[in-house]
Design an enzyme around this catalytic site. Structure first.
Site, short mmCIF file in Angstrom:
data_model
loop_
_atom_site.label_atom_id
_atom_site.label_comp_id
_atom_site.label_asym_id
_atom_site.label_seq_id
_atom_site.Cartn_x
_atom_site.Cartn_y
_atom_site.Cartn_z
N SER A 1 0.83 -1.20 0.00
CA SER A 1 0.00 0.00 0.00
C SER A 1 0.87 1.25 0.00
CB SER A 1 -0.86 -0.03 1.27
OG SER A 1 -1.38 1.25 1.53
N TYR B 1 -2.09 -1.37 10.78
CA TYR B 1 -2.35 -1.90 9.43
C TYR B 1 -1.20 -1.54 8.49
CZ TYR B 1 -3.76 -1.46 4.60
OH TYR B 1 -3.75 -1.51 3.24
N LYS C 1 2.09 -3.84 6.47
CA LYS C 1 2.51 -3.79 5.06
C LYS C 1 4.02 -3.52 4.98
CE LYS C 1 -1.55 -4.48 3.26
NZ LYS C 1 -1.83 -5.77 2.65
N1 UFG Z 1 -12.35 11.34 3.92
C1 UFG Z 1 -13.32 12.21 4.37
N2 UFG Z 1 -14.44 11.69 4.96
C2 UFG Z 1 -14.65 10.36 5.12
C3 UFG Z 1 -13.65 9.47 4.66
C4 UFG Z 1 -12.52 10.00 4.08
O1 UFG Z 1 -13.18 13.43 4.24
O2 UFG Z 1 -15.68 9.97 5.68
C5 UFG Z 1 -11.16 11.87 3.26
C6 UFG Z 1 -9.87 11.60 4.00
O3 UFG Z 1 -9.60 12.57 4.96
C7 UFG Z 1 -8.87 11.57 2.85
C8 UFG Z 1 -9.67 11.02 1.68
O4 UFG Z 1 -11.03 11.23 2.01
O5 UFG Z 1 -8.46 12.87 2.53
C9 UFG Z 1 -9.46 9.54 1.43
O6 UFG Z 1 -9.67 8.81 2.62
P1 UFG Z 1 -9.82 7.22 2.63
O7 UFG Z 1 -10.11 6.81 4.05
O8 UFG Z 1 -10.75 6.78 1.59
O9 UFG Z 1 -8.38 6.72 2.17
P2 UFG Z 1 -6.93 6.99 2.82
O10 UFG Z 1 -6.15 7.71 1.78
O11 UFG Z 1 -7.01 7.56 4.16
O12 UFG Z 1 -6.41 5.49 3.01
C10 UFG Z 1 -6.36 4.62 1.93
C11 UFG Z 1 -6.64 3.19 2.38
C12 UFG Z 1 -5.54 2.65 3.23
C13 UFG Z 1 -4.24 2.87 2.59
C14 UFG Z 1 -4.03 4.27 2.13
C15 UFG Z 1 -2.79 4.35 1.29
O13 UFG Z 1 -7.83 3.14 3.14
O14 UFG Z 1 -5.74 1.26 3.37
O15 UFG Z 1 -5.12 4.70 1.33
O16 UFG Z 1 -2.44 5.65 1.02
F1 UFG Z 1 -3.25 2.54 3.46
#
Ligand code: UFG
Length: 334
Positions: free
Chosen positions: A123, A148, A152
């Protein structure tokens, strides 16, 4: 034959579809800890092809060995593993045991049966706070902010040590950016348990009125509109990357690391607006505080995968939104 662990899961199932479409012989193992039996039938329906399946936990060495004894396995793609960032903070041991002991058991059994071609789902989280944007594979890794992500990172290290000790292993580490969307048939897709943590599944549930509104975690980041920027990639593009990784292992020997992303960064607001435009559904939202552990911007430089794997993401943000929504519509969750 190709063994796919976690083949009933979100990314696993999409990859099994692509493997079968390529005419590959596939064996799936899954313990359904975060997936459904029905997905296996859906894969068969999409591809009109069959495959062997064992309901086992990859930590169960005895049962895993049986799979290797009964089949002529050439390579393994490992999708088995827990993946919820927030849950990993609450249950670190579960994550370390399942992800790391699982990978170790699998690799040890592979060694015993002299199967040494391995594709691992890593990831972008291993880059921690990225050294530079767009992120290239030679950026420093480390500084993960949750168990998590650390699993990785550790498994990557284990694979590097393994390769160093015995270079007859052939290994591809794929660093996924943000996989979203579903197969266009609407038969398989993403189904997180409970309230989703990730952006797309949350948006989809707000649009279908299962959840009231989206909380946007921060609008004061140093990005074009203040909301977090990510490299969303359609899960079918991602699945195809695994086919290319296997092809690489068939012709070249070594340990290879690739980013699988589109190279485009989109903000949370870009995602909301695109989703609304493509589906015609409203996604009410409010601005909430930043989420702990989040970074402002994360997107890939996918050049290496293009050059060495001949792989490139082709689907757009519109496709991702359309297909994510189609899955929900088809499955009666509107
Ligand atoms: N976000 C919101 N509201 C929500 C959910 C997310 O504003 O309810 C925002 C987050 O702050 C972020 C973006 O949307 O800016 C993406 O968030 P995600 O939770 O969808 O994804 P992340 O980038 O945090 O994490 C993902 C995967 C992980 C992985 C990571 C790798 O969930 O498993 O990418 O960069 F490790």
């Amino acid at each position: 034959m190709i063994l796919v662990t976690g083949g009933a899961g979100y990314i696993g199932s999409h990859t099994v579809v692509e493997l079968l479409n390529e005419g590959k012989d596939v064996i799936v193992i899954d313990n359904f800890s975060n997936s459904k039996k029905q997905t296996l039938d859906s894969i068969k329906k999409i591809t009109n092809k069959d495959f062997k399946f064992y309901e086992i936990d990859y930590l169960d060495r005895e049962k895993l060995e049986k799979v290797f004894k009964e089949n002529q396995i050439d390579s393994v793609i490992n999708f088995a593993g827990f993946k919820a960032v927030g849950e990993s903070v609450i249950k670190p041991l579960d994550y370390y045991i399942n992800n790391i002991s699982g990978a170790l058991t699998l690799l040890d059994v592979m060694k015993k049966y002299n199967v040494k071609k391995f594709v691992f789902s890593s990831s972008a989280t291993v880059y921690g706070e990225p050294e530079k944007i767009p992120i290239t594979e030679d950026c420093k890794i480390g500084g993960t902010t949750n168990p998590y992500g650390t699993t990785k990172l550790y498994i990557e290290q284990i694979l590097k040590d393994l390769y160093k000790s015995d270079n007859t292993w052939d290994i591809v580490i794929l660093r996924y950016f943000n996989p979203v969307g579903s197969h266009e048939s609407g038969l398989i897709g993403e189904e997180p348990n409970g309230i989703p943590n990730n952006l797309m599944p949350y948006i989809v549930r707000v649009a279908s009125r299962q959840l009231k509104e989206l909380s946007i975690f921060g609008n004061d980041y140093d990005t074009k509109d203040g909301t977090g920027v990510r490299d969303y990639i359609h899960v079918v593009d991602l699945a195809k990357g695994h086919i290319k990784a296997l092809q690489k292992l068939e012709k070249d020997q070594g340990l290879f690391i690739y980013n699988l992303g589109t190279g485009n960064g989109y903000s949370v607001l870009d995602m909301v607006k695109t989703f609304e435009k493509v589906t015609g559904k409203k996604v009410p939202y409010k601005i909430a505080p930043r989420r702990e552990g989040d970074i402002a911007t994360c997107y890939s430089d996918p050049t290496k995968a293009k050059k060495e794997l001949n792989w490139e993401a082709t689907k757009t943000l519109e496709d991702m939104c359309k297909d994510a929504w189609n899955y929900i519509e088809k499955n009666g969750k509107k």
